[in-house]
Design an enzyme around this catalytic site. Structure first.
Site, PDB file in Angstrom:
ATOM      1  N   GLU A  45       9.347  15.521   6.624  1.00 14.67           N
ATOM      2  CA  GLU A  45       9.171  14.169   6.108  1.00 14.67           C
ATOM      3  C   GLU A  45      10.265  13.227   6.610  1.00 14.67           C
ATOM      4  O   GLU A  45       9.993  12.076   6.965  1.00 14.67           O
ATOM      5  CB  GLU A  45       9.137  14.184   4.571  1.00 14.67           C
ATOM      6  N   TYR A 128       9.349   7.475  -1.400  1.00 15.67           N
ATOM      7  CA  TYR A 128       8.265   8.129  -0.673  1.00 15.67           C
ATOM      8  C   TYR A 128       8.561   9.617  -0.471  1.00 15.67           C
ATOM      9  O   TYR A 128       7.697  10.472  -0.698  1.00 15.67           O
ATOM     10  CB  TYR A 128       8.022   7.471   0.698  1.00 15.67           C
ATOM     11  N   ASP A 146       2.207   6.323   1.908  1.00 13.08           N
ATOM     12  CA  ASP A 146       2.777   5.965   3.202  1.00 13.08           C
ATOM     13  C   ASP A 146       1.911   4.877   3.841  1.00 13.08           C
ATOM     14  O   ASP A 146       0.919   4.414   3.277  1.00 13.08           O
ATOM     15  CB  ASP A 146       2.909   7.194   4.103  1.00 13.08           C
TER      16      ASP A 146
END
Length: 301
Positions: A45, A128, A146
């Site tokens: 990520e 996020y 996202d």
């Protein structure tokens, strides 16, 4: 669409269509092969932020092979980490990963915590990333939001592109589609994100291959153009300080333990003085370069 969107039936239709599409069309990425640890999810990520997965995949693979756990990562030096980061861009992310690994070892016995507040307390983990970890690493209910997901949802609601920045309304909209079961929520988040990345793309979306065309308000409205101020602004690179910083970092990364005089670094970077000086100062300020007592410049140790 004549009814208020989305209904429970709309959400169920979207879930079935996109998860089935994902099962048959998901890209073969290295983090989707075999068992993925929470640490592997975090590295993926962080690396994937503002970076195409094609560039991330080989770096992620070598990184996880070298540092498969926070314990392994915590022993690395900043210079080793920056060299391994290679040319992914935004190298401060590499240092935040190192700091995160050290915090996880020091305070969580080397295991990433499974509570959102604790994840947000760690270096380099924002909203996020915390949501993505809860979904993809721990299979908890989580609303992942996202750019790809926001674009898909915007089109279902009739717009060509989402607003330039995430809003509370975006999160409310996304939550209407996320199943409350943790495993189903993780699968849904993966599916809609992948769908946005490869089908419902920002430029030239493959609408003829869309498995949820009947839900698309943008299609129903005749594909209107995006309003000004929507979507992310195009990012320049050539001529920016980011480009200059990258050229300096490329020289500093050329050999572990190497150092350069200012004149050597300036020459090797290929930059003019007026671009080199502020870029180097910014790198030193951000902890990405060190100046020794003797005036030599090197990666942080």
């Amino acid at each position: 669409m004549n009814h208020e969107f989305p209904t429970v039936e709309d959400a169920a239709t979207a879930y079935e269509a996109l998860t089935q599409w994902y099962e048959h069309n998901a890209r073969e990425l290295p983090w989707r092969q075999g068992e993925l640890t929470p640490w592997g999810v975090l590295v993926c990520e962080v690396m994937s932020q503002q970076t195409p997965v094609a560039r991330v995949a080989p770096i992620w693979t070598s990184w996880i092979h070298r540092w498969p756990t926070p314990h392994a990562m915590a022993q690395a030096s900043p210079a080793e980490v920056l060299i391994a980061w290679d040319r992914l861009g935004y190298p401060r992310r590499a240092l935040r990963l190192l700091e995160c690994a050290q915090e996880v070892v020091a305070h969580y016995d080397g295991h990433l915590p499974q509570e959102r507040a604790e994840l947000l307390s760690l270096p380099g983990i924002g909203q996020y990333t915390a949501d993505a970890l809860l979904a993809f690493a721990f299979h908890q209910y989580s609303v992942v939001l996202d750019t790809n997901i926001r674009r898909v949802l915007a089109r279902w609601h009739g717009a060509a592109l989402p607003s330039a920045h995430p809003t509370a309304a975006d999160r409310t909209t996304a939550a209407q589609f996320v199943p409350h079961d943790g495993h189903k929520a993780a699968l849904w988040n993966q599916a809609i994100m992948e769908f946005g990345a490869v089908v419902c793309t920002a430029v030239r979306p493959q609408c003829t291959h869309c498995p949820v065309a009947e839900l698309c308000g943008w299609r129903a409205r005749g594909f209107p153009q995006a309003a000004s101020g929507t979507g992310p602004a195009p990012q320049k690179f050539i001529g920016t300080q980011r480009e200059a910083r990258g050229k300096i970092m490329r020289v500093l990364r050329s050999k572990l333990g190497s150092s350069f005089t200012r004149a050597q670094l300036l020459s090797a970077s290929g930059l003019p003085e007026e671009r080199f000086t502020p870029a180097l100062a910014a790198l030193i300020h951000d902890g990405l370069a060190d100046e020794t007592r003797s005036g030599k410049l090197a990666l942080p140790r």
